[in-house]
Enzyme design. Structure first.
Site: not given
Length: 183
Positions: A62, A72, A132, A170
């Site tokens: 992603h 991130k 995250y 996904d």
């Protein structure tokens, strides 16, 4: 903290200094000044996310596009994952290449992924809690994704694909050449 550069410019493995004694341990998981001194990148995190998954769950790949791109800082609170970053920056000398890092609660290592990278992870342990920090807010209209098994990228997940647990979303992501552009 020890900042280890990867082959992808801007991506770092971060090894925290862990102070242990008979009570347990203490570590500083993030310090903006230490981070800047170690990476040369000014990042201001605005959103924290956490997920819990079972063995074989593959989340990704992603990214967010344009003004909503996200850097991130990822880590694992419990369990172990194979974490992957793919360079999708147009014009980058490592465009389409990836780095895979094993992150675990035991080592407490972190992985910094700057803007312009697709990101995903595969749970290697029975379960894992993944954490995250993001430097930009999530924006649904700016979502982008890559299929996890794009042959041009060639990610070695080091896991039996028949055992992957993947969301319907996904499973239908595009290959890199057909993906939404990062900028």
């Amino acid at each position: 903290m020890n900042f280890v550069p990867t082959k992808l410019e801007g991506c770092f493995i971060i090894e925290p200094k862990i102070i242990r004694d008979d009570r347990g341990y203490f570590m500083e998981s993030f310090n903006e000044n230490t981070f800047y001194n170690g990476t040369g990148q000014k990042v201001h995190f605005v959103q924290d996310n956490q997920s819990f998954s079972s063995k074989g769950v593959l989340r990704g790949l992603h990214y967010q596009t344009g003004d909503h791109a996200q850097a991130k800082l990822v880590s694992v609170i419990s369990g172990e994952v194979l974490d992957v970053a793919v360079d999708i920056r147009p014009g980058s000398k490592t465009y389409g290449q990836y780095v895979a890092v094993v992150l675990s609660a035991e080592t407490k290592n972190q992985f910094f992924i700057p803007r312009g990278f697709a990101h995903g992870f595969l749970v290697l342990s029975e379960t894992a809690t993944f954490f995250y920090k993001c430097d930009n807010f999530y924006n649904k209209e700016s979502e982008g994704g890559l299929i996890y098994n794009d042959e041009t990228i060639g990610i070695d997940w080091n896991f039996n694909p028949a055992e992957f647990i993947i969301s319907d979303k996904d499973k239908i992501q595009p290959i890199l050449k057909n993906a939404k552009k990062a900028w």
